[in-house]
Design a protein around this motif. Structure first.
Motif, mmCIF file in Angstrom:
data_model
loop_
_atom_site.group_PDB
_atom_site.id
_atom_site.type_symbol
_atom_site.label_atom_id
_atom_site.label_comp_id
_atom_site.label_asym_id
_atom_site.label_seq_id
_atom_site.Cartn_x
_atom_site.Cartn_y
_atom_site.Cartn_z
ATOM 1 N N GLU A 15 0.852 -1.185 0.000
ATOM 2 C CA GLU A 15 0.000 0.000 0.000
ATOM 3 C C GLU A 15 0.888 1.235 0.000
ATOM 4 O OE1 GLU A 15 -2.633 -0.133 3.314
ATOM 5 O OE2 GLU A 15 -3.587 -1.995 2.652
ATOM 6 N N LYS A 16 0.581 2.168 -0.903
ATOM 7 C CA LYS A 16 1.369 3.387 -1.019
ATOM 8 C C LYS A 16 0.791 4.466 -0.106
ATOM 9 C CE LYS A 16 3.363 6.565 -4.336
ATOM 10 N NZ LYS A 16 3.523 6.899 -5.757
ATOM 11 N N ASP A 17 1.669 5.133 0.655
ATOM 12 C CA ASP A 17 1.288 6.249 1.502
ATOM 13 C C ASP A 17 1.289 7.507 0.636
ATOM 14 O OD1 ASP A 17 0.965 8.266 3.348
ATOM 15 O OD2 ASP A 17 2.513 7.522 4.711
ATOM 16 N N ALA A 18 0.143 8.139 0.521
ATOM 17 C CA ALA A 18 -0.002 9.296 -0.366
ATOM 18 C C ALA A 18 0.842 10.487 0.086
ATOM 19 C CB ALA A 18 -1.466 9.708 -0.451
ATOM 20 N N THR A 19 1.071 10.624 1.386
ATOM 21 C CA THR A 19 1.808 11.795 1.875
ATOM 22 C C THR A 19 3.311 11.658 1.687
ATOM 23 O OG1 THR A 19 1.813 10.900 4.121
ATOM 24 C CG2 THR A 19 0.038 12.420 3.548
ATOM 25 N N THR A 20 3.852 10.463 1.899
ATOM 26 C CA THR A 20 5.303 10.298 1.815
ATOM 27 C C THR A 20 5.753 9.630 0.519
ATOM 28 O OG1 THR A 20 5.253 8.142 2.906
ATOM 29 C CG2 THR A 20 5.489 10.095 4.323
ATOM 30 N N GLY A 21 4.826 8.918 -0.144
ATOM 31 C CA GLY A 21 5.183 8.210 -1.362
ATOM 32 C C GLY A 21 5.844 6.864 -1.101
ATOM 33 N N TYR A 36 6.014 2.869 0.453
ATOM 34 C CA TYR A 36 5.138 1.707 0.427
ATOM 35 C C TYR A 36 5.246 0.939 1.737
ATOM 36 C CZ TYR A 36 4.311 2.259 -4.564
ATOM 37 O OH TYR A 36 3.930 2.730 -5.783
#
Length: 57
Positions: A26-32, A34
């Motif tokens: 799952e990719k974290d939208a804030t940090t980019g 995974y």
């Protein structure tokens, strides 16, 4: 090429009763970055069935 890599990973993990399908990224939208999570599909479906049977008794 990716299919061969997945087959190799599955053959190695198969020795431990696992598959690459047991892991989700799952990719974290804030940090980019995974995060990789273990998902045990067998226990999830089995547990749900057992819970239903226990409620009926």
């Amino acid at each position: 090429m990716l299919d061969k890599m997945k087959d190799l990973g599955n053959s190695l993990l198969g020795n431990f009763g696992l598959s690459l399908d047991n892991f989700k990224a799952e990719k974290d939208a804030t940090t980019g970055s995974y995060s990789i999570h273990f998902v045990d599909e067998k226990k999830r479906s089995t547990t749900g069935d057992e819970d239903d049977e226990d409620d009926e008794n």
